[in-house]
Design an enzyme around this catalytic site. Sequence first.
Site, PDB file in Angstrom:
ATOM      1  N   GLY A  12       0.830  -1.194   0.000  1.00 54.79           N
ATOM      2  CA  GLY A  12       0.000   0.000   0.000  1.00 54.79           C
ATOM      3  C   GLY A  12       0.871   1.253   0.000  1.00 54.79           C
ATOM      4  N   ASP A  69       8.919  -6.386   3.818  1.00 55.49           N
ATOM      5  CA  ASP A  69       8.667  -5.941   5.182  1.00 55.49           C
ATOM      6  C   ASP A  69       9.954  -5.358   5.766  1.00 55.49           C
ATOM      7  OD1 ASP A  69       6.542  -5.920   7.316  1.00 55.49           O
ATOM      8  OD2 ASP A  69       8.201  -6.797   8.428  1.00 55.49           O
ATOM      9  N   PHE A 145       9.776   8.669   3.728  1.00 60.95           N
ATOM     10  CA  PHE A 145       8.631   8.380   4.599  1.00 60.95           C
ATOM     11  C   PHE A 145       9.136   7.748   5.898  1.00 60.95           C
ATOM     12  CE2 PHE A 145       8.379   3.713   4.243  1.00 60.95           C
ATOM     13  CZ  PHE A 145       9.264   3.501   3.211  1.00 60.95           C
ATOM     14  N   GLY A 146       8.182   7.526   6.807  1.00 64.99           N
ATOM     15  CA  GLY A 146       8.476   6.785   8.029  1.00 64.99           C
ATOM     16  C   GLY A 146       9.650   7.369   8.813  1.00 64.99           C
ATOM     17  N   TYR A 147      10.607   6.521   9.115  1.00 62.64           N
ATOM     18  CA  TYR A 147      11.749   6.907   9.942  1.00 62.64           C
ATOM     19  C   TYR A 147      12.858   7.603   9.138  1.00 62.64           C
ATOM     20  CZ  TYR A 147       9.556   3.757  13.345  1.00 62.64           C
ATOM     21  OH  TYR A 147       8.672   3.151  14.221  1.00 62.64           O
ATOM     22  N   HIS A 174      18.463  -0.557   2.828  1.00 60.44           N
ATOM     23  CA  HIS A 174      18.113  -1.935   3.143  1.00 60.44           C
ATOM     24  C   HIS A 174      17.244  -2.548   2.029  1.00 60.44           C
ATOM     25  CE1 HIS A 174      15.540   1.244   4.516  1.00 60.44           C
ATOM     26  NE2 HIS A 174      14.505   0.444   4.661  1.00 60.44           N
TER      27      HIS A 174
END
Length: 194
Positions: A12, A69, A145-147, A174
């Site tokens: 998503g 993930d 985005f995110g961290y 990563h």
Amino acid sequence: MSNKRTILFATGNLHKFKEATLVLQEYGLKVARVDLKGSEIQAETVEEVAKVSAVQVAQQLQTQVIVEDTGIFIEALNGFPGPYSSYAYKTIGNKGILKLLKGISNRKAVFRSAVSYSKPNFSARCFSGVALGKIFHEERGSHGFGYDPIFKPFRGGDKTFAEMTIEDKNQYSHRSKALKKFAKWYCQNYECKS
Ligand code: IMP
């Protein structure tokens, strides 16, 4: 472009999709996206999570698919948030992580990514990638985005991921490392570049 060269990425997250599109195109692979991730099980490792959901989505859609993930593991917090990265981001966010690390000099952290490939009636192959770095003292940058705003990879100058273009992040991330391993394996087993 034959179907063999189009990989369906179940996510998503449009940022992940863009990153994957740029990495996989270097191998002659086209990426399509489906907004689905299967059930995200609670597990110790990103590999387990990605494998279970890739098998589920491939079975559900009856086609080959990849699922990815990620988790961020902070050394001074004994690996937290790790498998709880998504929950920690939604609840305490980057500001909360910075608060937890206030006054702590060990800022080492690692992003772990697992890209899992599956197709109907096939278990799953999993490819891992890590980015070593540190948690900066404040949020920096507006990309990603995110961290991304609080993570500075050890390689990549003095920038956080959020201060990098997607192309730059892909040199060190990563996810790009895991995707490259997947692409090499896929191209050895299936037709890629003509
Ligand atoms: P998931 O892989 O989507 O489950 O990600 C878990 C958590 O890590 C979410 O809060 C994401 O926003 C964050 N995350 C995943 N990949 C990255 C990344 O490449 N950079 C920064 N944060 C990320």
